[in-house]
Design a protein around this motif. Sequence first.
Motif, short mmCIF file in Angstrom:
data_model
loop_
_atom_site.label_atom_id
_atom_site.label_comp_id
_atom_site.label_asym_id
_atom_site.label_seq_id
_atom_site.Cartn_x
_atom_site.Cartn_y
_atom_site.Cartn_z
N PHE A 18 0.84 -1.19 0.00
CA PHE A 18 0.00 0.00 0.00
C PHE A 18 0.88 1.25 0.00
N ALA A 19 0.23 2.37 -0.28
CA ALA A 19 0.93 3.66 -0.27
C ALA A 19 0.49 4.43 0.96
N THR A 31 4.42 -4.70 3.86
CA THR A 31 4.63 -5.17 5.24
C THR A 31 3.64 -6.28 5.56
N ASP A 32 3.91 -6.93 6.67
CA ASP A 32 2.93 -7.81 7.29
C ASP A 32 1.62 -7.02 7.39
N CYS A 33 0.54 -7.60 6.95
CA CYS A 33 -0.70 -6.81 6.89
C CYS A 33 -1.23 -6.48 8.28
N ARG A 34 -0.63 -7.07 9.32
CA ARG A 34 -1.11 -6.78 10.69
C ARG A 34 -0.35 -5.64 11.35
N VAL A 35 0.60 -5.05 10.63
CA VAL A 35 1.39 -3.95 11.22
C VAL A 35 0.50 -2.73 11.48
N THR A 36 0.65 -2.19 12.68
CA THR A 36 -0.15 -1.00 13.01
C THR A 36 0.45 0.25 12.36
N LEU A 37 -0.39 1.25 12.27
CA LEU A 37 0.09 2.54 11.75
C LEU A 37 1.23 3.06 12.63
N LEU A 38 1.10 2.89 13.94
CA LEU A 38 2.14 3.35 14.86
C LEU A 38 3.49 2.69 14.54
N ASP A 39 3.48 1.38 14.38
CA ASP A 39 4.74 0.68 14.11
C ASP A 39 5.27 1.01 12.71
N ALA A 40 4.38 1.20 11.76
CA ALA A 40 4.84 1.56 10.42
C ALA A 40 5.51 2.94 10.44
N ALA A 61 -0.71 8.46 23.65
CA ALA A 61 0.63 8.90 23.23
C ALA A 61 0.84 8.76 21.73
N CYS A 62 0.08 7.88 21.11
CA CYS A 62 0.29 7.55 19.69
C CYS A 62 -0.65 8.33 18.76
N THR A 63 -1.32 9.36 19.28
CA THR A 63 -2.33 10.07 18.49
C THR A 63 -1.72 10.74 17.26
N VAL A 64 -2.31 10.49 16.10
CA VAL A 64 -1.96 11.18 14.85
C VAL A 64 -3.27 11.58 14.19
N HIS A 65 -3.17 12.26 13.07
CA HIS A 65 -4.38 12.59 12.29
C HIS A 65 -4.42 11.72 11.03
N VAL A 66 -5.59 11.19 10.75
CA VAL A 66 -5.83 10.52 9.47
C VAL A 66 -7.02 11.24 8.84
N ASP A 67 -6.77 11.78 7.66
CA ASP A 67 -7.80 12.61 6.99
C ASP A 67 -8.34 13.67 7.95
N ASP A 68 -7.41 14.34 8.64
CA ASP A 68 -7.71 15.46 9.53
C ASP A 68 -8.51 15.10 10.78
N LYS A 69 -8.63 13.82 11.07
CA LYS A 69 -9.30 13.42 12.31
C LYS A 69 -8.29 12.72 13.22
N VAL A 71 -6.73 10.03 15.51
CA VAL A 71 -6.92 8.59 15.70
C VAL A 71 -5.77 8.06 16.55
N LEU A 72 -6.01 6.94 17.18
CA LEU A 72 -4.96 6.23 17.92
C LEU A 72 -4.25 5.31 16.94
N SER A 73 -2.99 5.63 16.67
CA SER A 73 -2.30 4.86 15.62
C SER A 73 -1.96 3.44 16.07
N CYS A 74 -2.00 3.18 17.39
CA CYS A 74 -1.74 1.81 17.84
C CYS A 74 -2.94 0.91 17.60
N LEU A 75 -4.11 1.50 17.36
CA LEU A 75 -5.31 0.71 17.09
C LEU A 75 -5.73 0.80 15.63
N THR A 76 -4.86 1.32 14.79
CA THR A 76 -5.16 1.49 13.37
C THR A 76 -4.17 0.68 12.56
N LEU A 77 -4.64 -0.14 11.65
CA LEU A 77 -3.72 -0.87 10.79
C LEU A 77 -3.15 0.06 9.73
N ALA A 78 -1.87 -0.08 9.46
CA ALA A 78 -1.24 0.78 8.46
C ALA A 78 -1.91 0.61 7.11
#
Length: 168
Positions: A18-19, A31-40, A61-69, A71-78
Motif C-alpha cells: 500500500f501507499a 509489510t505484514d498486513c497486521r502492522v499497526t500505523l504506529l509501528d509503520a 501517546a500515539c495520536t496522529v491525524h488521518v484525513d484530519d481526524k 486517531v490512535l495509531s496503535c489501534l489502526t492498521l497501516a
Amino acid sequence: MTSRAEPTDSQSVPQAEFALRVNGDVHDLRTDCRVTLLDALRDELGLTGTKKGCDQGTCGACTVHVDDKRVLSCLTLAAQCDGREVTTVEGLADGDDPHPMQAAFLKHDGYQCGYCTPGQIMSALGLLSEGRAGSPDEIREYMSGNICRCGAYQNIVAAIQEVAGDHE
Ligand code: FES
Ligand code: FES
C-alpha cells in the motif's frame, strides 16, 4: 513423543502492499498486513515523534491525524490508511517555525518529560477542529484520552485555551 514449534515461514506471513501518505510524502510499503500505523510510522519510516505508550488504546501517546481526524495509531492498521492523508507531529512545523500549538505548549510549559507531548498536541488540534475547546472543563473532558504521567495537565489546558482563543 516431543513436540516443537516449527520455524516461522516468512512466506506464510500475509503481506500487504500500500501507499502511505505521511506529511505530504508518499511511501510505498510492503509489510505484514497486521502492522499497526504506529509501528509503520516508527519502524518503517523512522518517524519516531509519535510515541508508543500502552500500545492498547488507553494513553493517547500515539495520536496522529488521518484525513484530519485524530486517531490512535496503535489501534489502526497501516494498510487501512492506503490512500489516506496521515499527519504526525513532524508535519506540523512550517520550516523552522513551530506550529502555534507547539509554540503554546512551550510558552505555557505544557510538558515535562515530553513523552506524551506529541500525542497531546495532535489531540489538542483535533479538539479545536471538533469545536470542543470552549471552556477548561470541555478541554479536560475531550482531552481525557491523553494521559500525562508527569501531570502537566494544567499547563496543557492553558496552552489549548490560548490557541482556541485565537481561533474565535
Ligand atoms: S500507545 Fe496508543 S493509546 Fe497508548
Ligand atoms: S510530560 Fe511527561 S508524560 Fe506528559
